[in-house]
Design a protein around this motif. Structure first.
Motif, PDB file in Angstrom:
ATOM      1  N   ALA A  10       0.859  -1.172   0.108  1.00 54.40           N
ATOM      2  CA  ALA A  10      -0.109   0.137  -0.115  1.00 54.40           C
ATOM      3  C   ALA A  10       0.844   1.209   0.032  1.00 54.40           C
ATOM      4  CB  ALA A  10      -0.935  -0.142   1.163  1.00 54.40           C
ATOM      5  N   SER A  11       2.034   1.296   0.500  1.00 55.10           N
ATOM      6  CA  SER A  11       2.710   2.459   0.600  1.00 55.10           C
ATOM      7  C   SER A  11       3.930   2.535  -0.471  1.00 55.10           C
ATOM      8  CB  SER A  11       3.608   2.641   2.076  1.00 55.10           C
ATOM      9  OG  SER A  11       4.198   1.481   2.489  1.00 55.10           O
ATOM     10  N   ILE A  16       0.095   3.479  -3.375  1.00 51.67           N
ATOM     11  CA  ILE A  16      -0.500   4.648  -2.921  1.00 51.67           C
ATOM     12  C   ILE A  16      -1.338   5.334  -3.945  1.00 51.67           C
ATOM     13  CG2 ILE A  16       0.330   7.232  -2.615  1.00 51.67           C
ATOM     14  CD1 ILE A  16       2.942   6.212  -1.547  1.00 51.67           C
ATOM     15  N   ARG A  20      -5.332   6.160  -3.720  1.00 45.56           N
ATOM     16  CA  ARG A  20      -5.899   7.562  -3.843  1.00 45.56           C
ATOM     17  C   ARG A  20      -6.957   7.468  -4.722  1.00 45.56           C
ATOM     18  NH1 ARG A  20      -0.354  10.361  -4.883  1.00 45.56           N
ATOM     19  NH2 ARG A  20       0.262  10.804  -2.484  1.00 45.56           N
ATOM     20  N   ALA A  31      -5.274  -0.408   3.751  1.00 50.26           N
ATOM     21  CA  ALA A  31      -4.015  -0.196   3.097  1.00 50.26           C
ATOM     22  C   ALA A  31      -3.058  -1.137   4.127  1.00 50.26           C
ATOM     23  CB  ALA A  31      -3.414   1.327   3.523  1.00 50.26           C
ATOM     24  N   SER A  33       0.444  -2.912   4.764  1.00 52.70           N
ATOM     25  CA  SER A  33       1.888  -3.092   4.532  1.00 52.70           C
ATOM     26  C   SER A  33       2.657  -3.453   6.003  1.00 52.70           C
ATOM     27  CB  SER A  33       2.710  -1.843   4.111  1.00 52.70           C
ATOM     28  OG  SER A  33       2.257  -0.836   5.239  1.00 52.70           O
ATOM     29  N   ARG A  35       4.981  -2.119   7.886  1.00 47.90           N
ATOM     30  CA  ARG A  35       4.979  -0.905   8.907  1.00 47.90           C
ATOM     31  C   ARG A  35       3.775  -0.251   9.173  1.00 47.90           C
ATOM     32  NH1 ARG A  35       9.991   1.762   5.793  1.00 47.90           N
ATOM     33  NH2 ARG A  35       8.963   0.705   4.109  1.00 47.90           N
ATOM     34  N   THR A  37       1.953   1.874   7.392  1.00 47.89           N
ATOM     35  CA  THR A  37       2.358   3.162   6.817  1.00 47.89           C
ATOM     36  C   THR A  37       0.739   3.933   6.432  1.00 47.89           C
ATOM     37  OG1 THR A  37       4.593   2.773   6.134  1.00 47.89           O
ATOM     38  CG2 THR A  37       3.752   4.791   5.363  1.00 47.89           C
ATOM     39  N   VAL A  39      -1.882   5.665   4.311  1.00 48.80           N
ATOM     40  CA  VAL A  39      -1.724   6.261   3.179  1.00 48.80           C
ATOM     41  C   VAL A  39      -3.355   6.814   2.840  1.00 48.80           C
ATOM     42  CG1 VAL A  39      -1.684   5.540   0.649  1.00 48.80           C
ATOM     43  CG2 VAL A  39      -0.192   4.562   2.514  1.00 48.80           C
ATOM     44  N   VAL A  44      -5.520   1.628   8.123  1.00 51.67           N
ATOM     45  CA  VAL A  44      -3.983   1.082   8.186  1.00 51.67           C
ATOM     46  C   VAL A  44      -4.366  -0.414   8.920  1.00 51.67           C
ATOM     47  CG1 VAL A  44      -1.961   1.278   9.005  1.00 51.67           C
ATOM     48  CG2 VAL A  44      -3.185   3.165   8.156  1.00 51.67           C
TER      49      VAL A  44
END
Ligand SMILES: NC(=O)c1ccc[n+]([C@@H]2O[C@H](COP(=O)([O-])OP(=O)(O)OC[C@H]3O[C@@H](n4cnc5c(N)ncnc54)[C@H](OP(=O)(O)O)[C@@H]3O)[C@@H](O)[C@H]2O)c1
Length: 279
Positions: A10-11, A16, A20, A31, A33, A35, A37, A39, A44
């Motif tokens: 996702a990041s 990304i 969007r 999203a 990932s 970490r 992150t 987005v 998340v």
């Protein structure tokens, strides 16, 4: 009410933009990932392809998933099969990011992932993208900064595609059923040599950037100097064979079929990323 869309990777460059594009369409998105992150205001979730214990939470409330392997991963079969299987078992539709040319012999592991997905019986769409224009402000940025793009492309041409077009194509595939069961070869609108691409990048960056053709061994050595692992460098060198042989020059109308509009030109890509390219 439709479920949520989970975007993996996702990041990353494409993830990304997929998020969007989905938010713009009013979709509820997650999203995923390692970490976690944030987005595009998505929910998340911590997700690791290699850790099946992260799958359940990530897939909760989801009816569509976009699977994007991270760049530089050499074993997409082992990485992606478990999540594709888990999604199919829940009846979730999968849009898979693949690589152009895998229908031939260019990339057997990515073809194996595609075949695995097709056989799950779940709804799917496969997006095979050509080389991203975004590599120039991504993995080739150091070379661009030094003013020399040294790759083993000879005078082969490539219809570089803007990652935003890849993402918007994926978002269309995720939000409509009309494309289910189909494979799309996404390309930019014209095939450029690396020399022509360098001239366009020079204009956008406001300083000279040239293309220097190199052989595979020189290319692998340059990537090693930049800290890129040898096996990934050799994989990239192999992929340039299809560029030299003209197979990356294919131009399709698949972006338009998916999104209803033409893909961005390389000039548009370069203009929109002029700051990163000039840095
Ligand atoms: N570059 C090209 O020219 C090109 C052309 C055609 C197709 N493709 C395909 O496009 C894909 C790459 O897309 P991209 O450039 O958007 O990728 P990217 O920028 O490398 O994306 C990395 C993303 O994956 C996540 N990630 C990394 N390892 C992970 C793991 N083990 N589990 C879960 N998430 C992980 C990262 O976040 P965390 O680190 O936080 O996990 C990040 O969100 C590849 O499949 C490639 O084959 C690329």
């Amino acid at each position: 009410m439709a479920g949520k869309v989970l975007v993996l990777g996702a990041s990353g460059t494409v993830g990304i933009e997929v998020l969007r594009a989905l938010v713009k369409k009013g979709e509820r998105v997650k999203a995923g990932s390692r970490r976690g992150t944030p987005v595009a205001d998505a929910e998340v979730v911590m997700f690791d392809y290699r850790d099946c214990s992260t799958y359940g939470h990530a897939l909760d409330g989801v009816d569509r998933i976009c699977v994007i392997a991270p760049e530089g991963h050499l074993d997409p079969v082992a990485l992606l099969k478990p999540i594709i299987q888990a999604a199919a078992a829940r009846g979730i539709k999968t849009v898979l990011m693949s690589v152009i040319g895998v229908g031939g012999d260019d990339d057997p592991p990515h073809r194996e992932v595609e075949l695995f997905l097709e056989k799950t019986g779940a709804q799917f769409v496969i997006i095979r993208a050509n080389w991203f224009a975004d590599n120039f402000h991504g993995q080739w940025l150091e070379s661009v900064r030094h003013g020399t793009i040294a790759v083993p492309a000879a005078d082969g041409r490539t219809s570089f595609i803007d990652a935003r077009d890849v993402a918007e194509g994926a978002a269309s595939a995720l939000t409509g059923d009309a494309f289910n069961g189909q494979v799309f070869d996404l390309t930019g609108p014209e095939a450029l040599s690396y020399g022509e691409a360098a001239a366009i990048l020079s204009q956008a960056a406001g300083r000279p950037i040239v293309y220097t053709p190199v052989d595979d061994e020189t290319f692998i050595g340059l990537l090693a100097d930049a800290g890129i692992p040898g096996d990934y460098a050799r994989y990239l060198a192999r992929r340039f064979q299809s560029v030299r042989e003209g197979r990356a020059a294919i131009v399709t109308d698949d972006v338009e079929r998916l999104t209803g509009r033409k893909p961005r030109t390389f000039e548009t890509y370069a203009r929109d990323h002029a700051t990163a390219l000039a840095a």
